[in-house]
Design a protein around this motif. Sequence first.
Motif, PDB file in Angstrom:
ATOM      1  N   UNK A 251      10.620  15.067   2.173  1.00 52.91           N
ATOM      2  CA  UNK A 251      11.116  15.039   3.556  1.00 52.91           C
ATOM      3  C   UNK A 251      10.015  14.605   4.525  1.00 52.91           C
ATOM      4  N   UNK A 252       8.791  15.077   4.298  1.00 52.48           N
ATOM      5  CA  UNK A 252       7.660  14.664   5.138  1.00 52.48           C
ATOM      6  C   UNK A 252       7.419  13.168   4.963  1.00 52.48           C
ATOM      7  N   UNK A 253       7.433  12.702   3.730  1.00 55.08           N
ATOM      8  CA  UNK A 253       7.226  11.268   3.474  1.00 55.08           C
ATOM      9  C   UNK A 253       8.343  10.436   4.102  1.00 55.08           C
TER      10      UNK A 253
ATOM     11  N   UNK B  18       1.340  10.554  -3.603  1.00 50.19           N
ATOM     12  CA  UNK B  18       1.576  11.603  -2.611  1.00 50.19           C
ATOM     13  C   UNK B  18       2.583  12.621  -3.146  1.00 50.19           C
ATOM     14  N   UNK B  19       3.609  12.141  -3.802  1.00 51.33           N
ATOM     15  CA  UNK B  19       4.604  13.052  -4.369  1.00 51.33           C
ATOM     16  C   UNK B  19       3.964  13.928  -5.453  1.00 51.33           C
ATOM     17  N   UNK B  20       3.150  13.313  -6.293  1.00 51.36           N
ATOM     18  CA  UNK B  20       2.476  14.055  -7.366  1.00 51.36           C
ATOM     19  C   UNK B  20       1.507  15.091  -6.796  1.00 51.36           C
TER      20      UNK B  20
ATOM     21  N   UNK C 106       0.835  -1.205   0.000  1.00 45.52           N
ATOM     22  CA  UNK C 106       0.000   0.000   0.000  1.00 45.52           C
ATOM     23  C   UNK C 106       0.872   1.259   0.000  1.00 45.52           C
ATOM     24  N   UNK C 107       1.912   1.279   0.814  1.00 47.67           N
ATOM     25  CA  UNK C 107       2.822   2.426   0.849  1.00 47.67           C
ATOM     26  C   UNK C 107       3.453   2.637  -0.524  1.00 47.67           C
ATOM     27  N   UNK C 108       3.931   1.549  -1.124  1.00 42.07           N
ATOM     28  CA  UNK C 108       4.590   1.629  -2.429  1.00 42.07           C
ATOM     29  C   UNK C 108       3.639   2.175  -3.493  1.00 42.07           C
TER      30      UNK C 108
END
Length: 119
Positions: free
Chosen positions: A27-29, A19-21, A11-13
């Motif tokens: 840095x938060x991620x 999230x980046x898009x 799920x993270x992958x």
Amino acid sequence: FTARRWSAQYQWRGHYPMAMKAGVSPAVAADLATGKHPVGMQPDEAAVYDFLTQLYDRRAVDDATFARAKSVLGERQLVALMGLAGLYDMVSMMLDVGKVRLPAGAQPLPPLADKAPLR
């Protein structure tokens, strides 16, 4: 957030690139990935983080955190956030119980110190 709480690798992958898009800071991620309180969050990100952290850790949200999240997100989005968190809890459980693994060569999330895996 929920994927990290569950250590739901798959799920993270899948959600990391989205999230980046969407504009989440790398840095938060990275802080989330290592289980740290993220530094440099946007106001809406901090409101979501604080709200969900209290909800998961305490099974309740204090009035100040609720009011801040509601003022930043609005009532409808706050309700949607709670529903989405519950949905992703379920998805995380299903991925975990189904032992859905990362593809070969994919970088896994580091283990959280307070949550040793059973496997």
